[in-house]
Design a protein around this motif. Structure first.
Motif, mmCIF file in Angstrom:
data_model
loop_
_atom_site.group_PDB
_atom_site.id
_atom_site.type_symbol
_atom_site.label_atom_id
_atom_site.label_comp_id
_atom_site.label_asym_id
_atom_site.label_seq_id
_atom_site.Cartn_x
_atom_site.Cartn_y
_atom_site.Cartn_z
ATOM 1 N N LYS A 354 0.844 -0.931 0.012
ATOM 2 C CA LYS A 354 0.090 0.027 0.005
ATOM 3 C C LYS A 354 0.735 1.408 0.054
ATOM 4 N N LEU A 357 -2.238 7.525 -0.814
ATOM 5 C CA LEU A 357 -3.040 7.605 -1.872
ATOM 6 C C LEU A 357 -4.106 8.929 -1.812
ATOM 7 N N TYR A 383 -6.754 -1.359 -7.456
ATOM 8 C CA TYR A 383 -6.428 -0.947 -6.083
ATOM 9 C C TYR A 383 -7.608 -0.519 -5.455
ATOM 10 N N GLU A 386 -6.999 0.870 1.437
ATOM 11 C CA GLU A 386 -5.924 1.233 1.850
ATOM 12 C C GLU A 386 -5.342 0.673 2.942
ATOM 13 N N VAL A 392 -11.337 2.183 -0.812
ATOM 14 C CA VAL A 392 -10.733 3.538 -1.378
ATOM 15 C C VAL A 392 -11.967 4.526 -1.122
ATOM 16 N N PHE A 405 -0.095 8.500 -6.130
ATOM 17 C CA PHE A 405 0.304 7.742 -5.004
ATOM 18 C C PHE A 405 1.604 8.245 -4.648
#
Length: 464
Positions: A354, A357, A383, A386, A392, A405
């Motif tokens: 991870k 983000l 993705y 998190e 997310v 990212f």
């Protein structure tokens, strides 16, 4: 409903060090990311070099403070682990901070030779040569020792490696060697012992039988690496005690031994809830080494670390544009990006790594749960959670959306295969290097343009 900015602040506390929101847009260490996107486009990989020096200086200071606090009699040496990023701009930035290098394969050696010829390093630099040595790697080591790089230390990965040095190294002063201990893996590993290094129980016998009576060599360094990384866990402290105890036993039969290389594994900030007390951990390492040495009536060793991810990870990021929105069923909302996790951030795909983000714009909009999709036709190119939550969230908007990212600077570019072909023939993104001028303004340099179809076709053999 809350804005995305309010939601993030309530969830994890934001803004945080290195990030701030100005007029609804994200800034990274004072860098205006929207301005970078408008100038260079997306996908965009960027590296902000000053962070590398900041991280190096932080670790050096904390080790020095721990040495003073504990009346520790050894010294500390910071080595940069080149395999985390070999690029010239990275290595040169790290070397500005009076550090040394650790290598892992043959081509590291001509790279160091080139740095010396340019005047970036001198032949006095300490080079810890780790890894399983191919013949070419060993030959480079021999040649550079003969060329005057007197502080190159080959770390023996196996007993047979010593033979080529014994046959070929002829120096006025004895050559300094290291031995790597084959460390035990965590209990949940499918392996019991690391594939690298010499078994613990064989180290001293090997020294007696092969090296002790050879006047051309001295074993100065004992090296280990705990694969789980540096962590405040019973497993880590137990392993550290084991290897420091071996150092003490080895020191009693080999007075030349004076250095303990504790490897790398210092964590980097990979989440907005990252909580690691560097000061406590470094002080505890130094303190425990001293305590174990005192128990065995052994003077404390000089300490070497080989920090790679810690050195470079937080200097880089990659920015994407949302190029499509898809509602796949009642629950799944997908934001399709103009890049790929598999090709740009392979650790996301391979290791479930991870990264931090964050959206670059639209922070005042409401928020929504989403999945992020790369544009390869691979089912794993996504993705959707998190490190600190199993989802997310992104701004809920129909406006143009950019996201980034962050702290992606370790391994991702070399694992992606810079300059090569990628899955689904997706091009390598443009890469910008950023430095800070003396007047605090930014200096931008395009290190690599986005790959074009002609370059890809040439690699594949379609064109000359």
């Amino acid at each position: 409903m809350q804005s995305y900015q309010e939601f993030l602040d309530l969830s994890v506390g934001f803004p945080q060090e290195g990030f701030e929101i100005i007029e609804d847009e994200l800034y990274f260490h004072d860098l205006n990311l929207m301005e970078m996107i408008e100038t260079y486009g997306t996908p965009l990989r960027f590296t902000y070099l000053p962070i590398i020096s900041k991280k190096v200086q932080q670790a050096k200071l904390l080790f020095q403070q721990a040495i003073i606090k504990n009346n520790y009699r050894g010294t500390y040496k910071y080595c940069y682990c080149t395999k985390s990023s070999h690029f010239k701009h990275i290595v040169e930035e790290a070397l500005k901070n009076d550090i040394h290098l650790e290598t892992s394969s043959a081509f590291d050696m001509p790279m160091i030779d080139a740095l010396e010829k340019k005047g970036t390093v001198t032949k006095d630099i300490t080079v810890i040569c780790n890894g399983f040595k191919t013949y070419q790697y060993k030959q480079y080591i021999v040649d550079m020792l003969h060329d005057g790089f007197k502080n190159i230390i080959p770390v023996l990965d196996n007993k047979e490696e010593f033979n080529i040095y014994d046959d070929e190294i002829e120096l006025d002063e004895p050559c300094n060697l290291g031995i790597r201990i084959a460390s035990e893996e965590q209990p949940n590993s499918q392996f019991y012992t690391s594939r690298l290094g010499v078994r613990m129980e064989d180290v001293i016998d090997f020294y007696h039988s092969k090296i002790e009576k050879n006047p051309n060599f001295k074993v100065k360094l004992l090296h280990f690496f705990i694969n789980s990384g540096i962590s405040d866990t019973p497993y880590y402290w137990n392993e550290l005690e084991k290897y420091v105890t071996l150092y003490c036993k080895f020191k009693k039969v080999n007075p030349d031994l004076d250095t303990l290389d504790i490897g790398g594994g210092m964590p980097f900030k990979d989440s907005l809830v990252f909580d690691f007390d560097y000061e406590y951990m470094i002080n505890e390492i130094v303190s425990r080494i001293k305590e174990i040495c005192a128990i065995h009536d052994t003077i404390e060793p000089d300490i070497i670390t080989e920090f790679g991810k810690y050195t470079v990870a937080e200097a880089s990021g990659i920015l994407y544009k949302v190029i499509g929105r898809k509602q796949q069923n009642d629950r799944e909302k997908w934001l399709m990006l103009d890049g790929s996790f598999i090709t740009n951030l392979p650790d996301v795909w391979a290791l479930n790594q991870k990264y931090i983000l964050l959206p670059v714009n639209n922070w005042d909009a409401e928020y929504d749960r989403v999945n992020l999709g790369g544009i390869t036709c691979d089912g794993q190119d996504y993705y959707n959670q998190e490190a600190h939550m199993n989802s997310v969230y992104m701004p809920k908007t129909r406006k143009v959306q950019y996201l980034g990212f962050f702290n992606t600077g370790a391994y991702q570019e070399v694992l992606s295969g810079y300059g090569g072909i990628h899955h689904c023939l997706l091009p390598s993104p443009k890469h910008v290097i950023i430095r800070r001028n003396r007047d605090e303004t930014f200096n931008f340099e395009v290190f690599g343009e986005e790959q074009n179809s002609k370059q890809v076709l040439k690699i594949l053999g379609y064109t000359a």
